[in-house]
Design a protein around this motif. Structure first.
Motif, PDB file in Angstrom:
ATOM      1  N   PRO A 155       7.110   5.065 -14.157  1.00 57.14           N
ATOM      2  CA  PRO A 155       7.793   6.009 -13.261  1.00 57.14           C
ATOM      3  C   PRO A 155       7.517   5.824 -11.768  1.00 57.14           C
ATOM      4  N   ASN A 156       6.407   5.187 -11.391  1.00 57.03           N
ATOM      5  CA  ASN A 156       6.066   5.024  -9.980  1.00 57.03           C
ATOM      6  C   ASN A 156       6.196   3.584  -9.493  1.00 57.03           C
ATOM      7  N   TYR A 157       6.851   2.733 -10.261  1.00 57.24           N
ATOM      8  CA  TYR A 157       6.992   1.323  -9.883  1.00 57.24           C
ATOM      9  C   TYR A 157       8.087   1.208  -8.827  1.00 57.24           C
ATOM     10  N   TYR A 158       7.669   1.101  -7.557  1.00 58.91           N
ATOM     11  CA  TYR A 158       8.601   1.015  -6.431  1.00 58.91           C
ATOM     12  C   TYR A 158       8.507  -0.399  -5.881  1.00 58.91           C
ATOM     13  N   ALA A 159       9.616  -1.131  -5.917  1.00 58.36           N
ATOM     14  CA  ALA A 159       9.562  -2.542  -5.549  1.00 58.36           C
ATOM     15  C   ALA A 159      10.848  -2.997  -4.879  1.00 58.36           C
ATOM     16  N   ALA A 160      10.741  -4.152  -4.233  1.00 55.17           N
ATOM     17  CA  ALA A 160      11.894  -4.857  -3.674  1.00 55.17           C
ATOM     18  C   ALA A 160      11.702  -6.341  -3.982  1.00 55.17           C
ATOM     19  N   PHE A 161      12.811  -7.026  -4.198  1.00 57.38           N
ATOM     20  CA  PHE A 161      12.796  -8.435  -4.572  1.00 57.38           C
ATOM     21  C   PHE A 161      13.669  -9.227  -3.597  1.00 57.38           C
ATOM     22  N   VAL A 162      13.138 -10.348  -3.102  1.00 60.75           N
ATOM     23  CA  VAL A 162      13.858 -11.210  -2.172  1.00 60.75           C
ATOM     24  C   VAL A 162      13.637 -12.659  -2.592  1.00 60.75           C
ATOM     25  N   LEU A 163      14.683 -13.447  -2.525  1.00 57.26           N
ATOM     26  CA  LEU A 163      14.545 -14.883  -2.759  1.00 57.26           C
ATOM     27  C   LEU A 163      14.206 -15.563  -1.441  1.00 57.26           C
ATOM     28  N   GLY A 165      15.900 -14.310   4.040  1.00 56.18           N
ATOM     29  CA  GLY A 165      15.811 -14.134   2.594  1.00 56.18           C
ATOM     30  C   GLY A 165      17.141 -13.698   2.002  1.00 56.18           C
ATOM     31  N   THR A 166      17.246 -13.819   0.694  1.00 55.01           N
ATOM     32  CA  THR A 166      18.432 -13.393  -0.043  1.00 55.01           C
ATOM     33  C   THR A 166      18.053 -12.221  -0.939  1.00 55.01           C
ATOM     34  N   ASP A 167      18.862 -11.177  -0.904  1.00 50.67           N
ATOM     35  CA  ASP A 167      18.593  -9.998  -1.724  1.00 50.67           C
ATOM     36  C   ASP A 167      18.536 -10.370  -3.206  1.00 50.67           C
ATOM     37  N   ASN A 168      17.481  -9.883  -3.880  1.00 49.78           N
ATOM     38  CA  ASN A 168      17.360 -10.044  -5.322  1.00 49.78           C
ATOM     39  C   ASN A 168      16.999  -8.707  -5.969  1.00 49.78           C
ATOM     40  N   GLY A 169      17.197  -7.621  -5.231  1.00 50.80           N
ATOM     41  CA  GLY A 169      16.910  -6.277  -5.708  1.00 50.80           C
ATOM     42  C   GLY A 169      16.340  -5.437  -4.589  1.00 50.80           C
ATOM     43  N   PRO A 170      17.121  -4.526  -4.004  1.00 53.07           N
ATOM     44  CA  PRO A 170      16.656  -3.741  -2.861  1.00 53.07           C
ATOM     45  C   PRO A 170      15.532  -2.773  -3.259  1.00 53.07           C
ATOM     46  N   PRO A 171      14.841  -2.207  -2.272  1.00 51.34           N
ATOM     47  CA  PRO A 171      13.754  -1.278  -2.569  1.00 51.34           C
ATOM     48  C   PRO A 171      14.223  -0.117  -3.446  1.00 51.34           C
ATOM     49  N   GLY A 172      13.402   0.208  -4.419  1.00 47.35           N
ATOM     50  CA  GLY A 172      13.712   1.332  -5.291  1.00 47.35           C
ATOM     51  C   GLY A 172      12.766   1.406  -6.478  1.00 47.35           C
ATOM     52  N   ILE A 173      12.892   2.507  -7.212  1.00 40.79           N
ATOM     53  CA  ILE A 173      12.092   2.735  -8.421  1.00 40.79           C
ATOM     54  C   ILE A 173      12.620   1.856  -9.545  1.00 40.79           C
ATOM     55  N   ARG A 174      11.722   1.251 -10.286  1.00 40.16           N
ATOM     56  CA  ARG A 174      12.055   0.497 -11.501  1.00 40.16           C
ATOM     57  C   ARG A 174      11.367   1.216 -12.664  1.00 40.16           C
ATOM     58  N   GLU A 175      12.016   2.279 -13.153  1.00 35.15           N
ATOM     59  CA  GLU A 175      11.409   3.124 -14.186  1.00 35.15           C
ATOM     60  C   GLU A 175      11.159   2.389 -15.492  1.00 35.15           C
ATOM     61  N   HIS A 176      11.859   1.295 -15.717  1.00 35.49           N
ATOM     62  CA  HIS A 176      11.641   0.551 -16.959  1.00 35.49           C
ATOM     63  C   HIS A 176      10.246  -0.072 -17.004  1.00 35.49           C
ATOM     64  N   GLY A 227       0.790  -1.222   0.000  1.00 37.55           N
ATOM     65  CA  GLY A 227       0.000   0.000   0.000  1.00 37.55           C
ATOM     66  C   GLY A 227       0.823   1.273   0.000  1.00 37.55           C
ATOM     67  N   SER A 228       2.112   1.150   0.258  1.00 35.55           N
ATOM     68  CA  SER A 228       2.982   2.325   0.304  1.00 35.55           C
ATOM     69  C   SER A 228       4.420   1.892   0.063  1.00 35.55           C
ATOM     70  N   ARG A 229       5.249   2.876  -0.236  1.00 35.88           N
ATOM     71  CA  ARG A 229       6.667   2.579  -0.401  1.00 35.88           C
ATOM     72  C   ARG A 229       7.298   2.164   0.916  1.00 35.88           C
ATOM     73  N   SER A 230       6.810   2.724   2.009  1.00 37.29           N
ATOM     74  CA  SER A 230       7.351   2.316   3.307  1.00 37.29           C
ATOM     75  C   SER A 230       7.004   0.855   3.607  1.00 37.29           C
ATOM     76  N   ALA A 231       5.865   0.372   3.118  1.00 37.21           N
ATOM     77  CA  ALA A 231       5.514  -1.038   3.291  1.00 37.21           C
ATOM     78  C   ALA A 231       6.466  -1.928   2.476  1.00 37.21           C
ATOM     79  N   VAL A 232       6.871  -1.473   1.287  1.00 44.75           N
ATOM     80  CA  VAL A 232       7.862  -2.202   0.495  1.00 44.75           C
ATOM     81  C   VAL A 232       9.175  -2.289   1.275  1.00 44.75           C
ATOM     82  N   ASP A 233       9.585  -1.159   1.842  1.00 47.49           N
ATOM     83  CA  ASP A 233      10.819  -1.130   2.630  1.00 47.49           C
ATOM     84  C   ASP A 233      10.733  -2.093   3.826  1.00 47.49           C
ATOM     85  N   ALA A 234       9.586  -2.094   4.503  1.00 49.19           N
ATOM     86  CA  ALA A 234       9.400  -2.954   5.672  1.00 49.19           C
ATOM     87  C   ALA A 234       9.374  -4.430   5.263  1.00 49.19           C
ATOM     88  N   PHE A 235       8.737  -4.741   4.133  1.00 52.07           N
ATOM     89  CA  PHE A 235       8.750  -6.107   3.600  1.00 52.07           C
ATOM     90  C   PHE A 235      10.181  -6.572   3.385  1.00 52.07           C
TER      91      PHE A 235
END
Length: 130
Positions: A107-115, A93-104, A76-84
């Motif tokens: 412009p507002n795609y804010y995500a984090a990826f974890v294995l 978990g293993t890092d697969n992409g820290p929280p951040g914008i994925r402009e590709h 629901g928010s970027r802070s929730a992505v950070d907390a996840f």
């Protein structure tokens, strides 16, 4: 209208995965909704995670699966992505992409990826500008 009703993931160690998913999904408001014992499934316990009584992600014990799956969870928010991300990393978990914008994506795609412990790619994403 939602396209998916639910998804199932086979994991190699159900107890370890329960610990991981409970910690990682809590910041997104997702928790265990149902548990079905192996006596009823015929192959082992399954645990359903979701919100408001509706399990949407089901974990079952078995073995590592190939290929691994990718699941994107709504935040629901970027802070929730950070907390996840912090909770998932803290739960092994293993890092697969820290929280951040994925402009590709947009412009507002804010995500984090974890294995997860089995290598499944679990993402939390917020599409709202903040």
């Amino acid at each position: 209208m939602s396209v998916l009703d639910h998804i199932g993931i086979t994991v190699s160690d159900l107890g370890r995965s329960i610990d991981f998913y409970e910690a990682a999904m809590a910041p997104l408001g997702v928790s265990e909704q149902m548990r079905v014992p192996g006596e009823l499934t015929g192959y082992g316990d399954v645990v359903g995670y979701g919100a408001e009584g509706k399990p949407e992600i089901w974990l079952s014990g078995g073995a590592r699966t190939q290929p691994h799956v990718h699941i994107a969870l709504v935040a629901g928010s970027r802070s929730a992505v950070d907390a996840f991300y912090a909770a998932a990393m803290g739960a092994g978990g293993t890092d697969n992409g820290p929280p951040g914008i994925r402009e590709h994506y947009h412009p507002n795609y804010y995500a984090a990826f974890v294995l997860d412990p089995d290598g499944h790619n679990i993402e939390a994403v917020c599409h709202r500008p903040e």
